[in-house]
Scaffold this motif. Structure first.
Motif, PDB file in Angstrom:
ATOM      1  N   ILE A   1     -35.265  39.864  23.257  1.00  0.00           N
ATOM      2  CA  ILE A   1     -36.037  40.151  22.039  1.00  0.00           C
ATOM      3  C   ILE A   1     -35.926  38.943  21.115  1.00  0.00           C
ATOM      4  CG2 ILE A   1     -36.306  41.708  20.079  1.00  0.00           C
ATOM      5  CD1 ILE A   1     -34.894  43.864  21.745  1.00  0.00           C
ATOM      6  N   THR A   2     -37.033  38.320  20.841  1.00  0.00           N
ATOM      7  CA  THR A   2     -37.008  37.088  20.040  1.00  0.00           C
ATOM      8  C   THR A   2     -37.136  37.402  18.550  1.00  0.00           C
ATOM      9  OG1 THR A   2     -39.404  36.848  20.317  1.00  0.00           O
ATOM     10  CG2 THR A   2     -37.976  35.705  21.899  1.00  0.00           C
ATOM     11  N   LEU A   3     -36.393  36.662  17.762  1.00  0.00           N
ATOM     12  CA  LEU A   3     -36.437  36.766  16.307  1.00  0.00           C
ATOM     13  C   LEU A   3     -36.845  35.397  15.742  1.00  0.00           C
ATOM     14  CD1 LEU A   3     -33.084  38.690  15.639  1.00  0.00           C
ATOM     15  CD2 LEU A   3     -35.398  39.642  15.651  1.00  0.00           C
ATOM     16  N   PRO A   4     -37.293  35.347  14.483  1.00  0.00           N
ATOM     17  CA  PRO A   4     -37.618  34.047  13.877  1.00  0.00           C
ATOM     18  C   PRO A   4     -36.431  33.095  13.929  1.00  0.00           C
ATOM     19  CG  PRO A   4     -38.430  35.832  12.506  1.00  0.00           C
ATOM     20  CD  PRO A   4     -37.617  36.464  13.586  1.00  0.00           C
ATOM     21  N   GLU A   5     -35.214  33.615  13.730  1.00  0.00           N
ATOM     22  CA  GLU A   5     -33.978  32.840  13.841  1.00  0.00           C
ATOM     23  C   GLU A   5     -32.889  33.764  14.367  1.00  0.00           C
ATOM     24  OE1 GLU A   5     -33.288  31.263   9.929  1.00  0.00           O
ATOM     25  OE2 GLU A   5     -34.015  29.304  10.533  1.00  0.00           O
TER      26      GLU A   5
END
Length: 242
Positions: free
Chosen positions: A109-113
Motif C-alpha cells: 500500500i503506497t503512501l505519499p511518504e
C-alpha cells in the motif's frame, strides 16, 4: 557506472497536518484498523451467546481466561478483577497489532511518504503504552495506600532512595524499548529476506512473526500486571492474598 540494486530510506513518515498539529498518519491508520478488528471480532463473538460455546465465542472465552490467569497470578485473586480490562486491552491490542504486521503485506500500500506497518514497530506507540502502564501503577499504589505509597522509596533503607526512584523510571523505558525493538527488528529481517529470496522465505518468516508477536504481547501484559501488583503490595514484600 554505478548500479543501484536497492535503496534504504530511514526516518520518512507520513503526517497529517491539522492546523499547527502534526499527526502521525501511518500509525493512526493501522491503529484504527487494529481497533476495528477488535470491535468486529468481539461483536461477532458476543452477538448470540450460547451456554455451550463454540467457534468464535469459544476462542474469545479462551482468550479471556488466558488474560484472567495472567492478571490473577501477578496481581492477586482479591485485586485482579478491576485491572482485568486494562491488562486485557494491552494484550489484545499488542497481539492483533503484531499479527497484522506479520500477516498483511502493508508495504504494497503506497503512501505519499513513509509506509504502513504494525503500530508496535513505532517507538511513539510503545512509549505511549508504557507511560499508560506507569500512570496505572502509580494510581494503583496511591489509590490503595494514599501518600504512604511513596514510603516504599526509602525502604528498606533511605540510602536506596535514588535507586528506587530510578527503578520506577526504567520500567516504562524497558517496556517500550523491548516491544519496539523486537517488532521493528522482526519486520526488518522479514523485509530484507523477502527481498533476497522472495520464493522461500515469506511463509516461514510469517509463522515466526506470529510466534514472536505473541510472545511480546504476553511479556508486555505480564510485566504490566506485575508492576501493578507490586504497586499494590509494595515491591512484593507482602504475599499475594490467595
Amino acid at each position: 557506472m554505478m548500479i543501484h540494486f536497492a535503496a534504504l530510506e530511514v526516518g520518512k513518515h507520513f503526517y497529517w497536518h491539522i492546523g499547527k498539529l502534526e499527526v502521525h498518519g501511518q500509525v493512526m491508520i493501522v491503529t484504527w484498523i487494529v481497533m476495528a478488528v477488535l470491535v468486529i471480532v468481539s461483536s461477532l463473538a458476543t452477538r448470540n451467546l450460547q451456554r455451550i460455546p463454540g467457534g468464535l465465542q469459544n476462542f474469545m472465552e479462551y482468550a479471556l481466561e488466558f488474560v484472567q490467569e495472567i492478571a490473577k497470578t501477578a496481581i492477586g485473586e482479591h485485586e485482579y478483577r478491576r485491572w482485568l480490562p486494562f491488562i486485557g486491552s494491552f494484550f489484545l491490542f499488542i497481539l492483533v497489532s503484531n499479527w497484522l504486521g506479520a500477516l498483511i503485506p502493508w508495504k504494497l500500500i503506497t503512501l505519499p511518504e513513509g509506509e504502513l506497518a504494525a503500530p508496535t514497530s513505532d517507538i511513539n506507540t510503545t512509549v505511549a503504552l508504557a507511560l499508560t502502564v506507569s500512570v496505572l501503577y502509580f494510581w494503583a499504589g496511591i489509590s490503595k495506600k494514599g501518600l504512604g505509597y511513596f514510603a516504599k522509596y526509602v525502604q528498606p533503607s533511605p540510602i536506596l532512595l535514588p535507586i528506587n526512584i530510578l527503578e520506577d523510571f526504567t520500567k516504562p523505558l524497558s517496556l517500550s524499548f523491548r516491544l519496539f525493538g523486537n517488532i521493528l527488528a522482526d519486520e526488518l529481517v522479514v523485509g530484507v529476506l523477502v527481498f533476497l529470496v522472495p520464493v522461500f522465505v515469506p511463509l516461514p518468516m510469517m509463522a515466526l512473526g506470529l510466534f514472536a508477536g505473541s510472545i511480546q504481547a504476553l511479556i508486555f501484559a505480564t510485566l504490566a500486571a506485575t508492576y501493578i501488583g507490586e504497586a499494590l503490595e509494595g515491591h512484593g514484600e507482602e504475599e499475594h492474598g490467595h
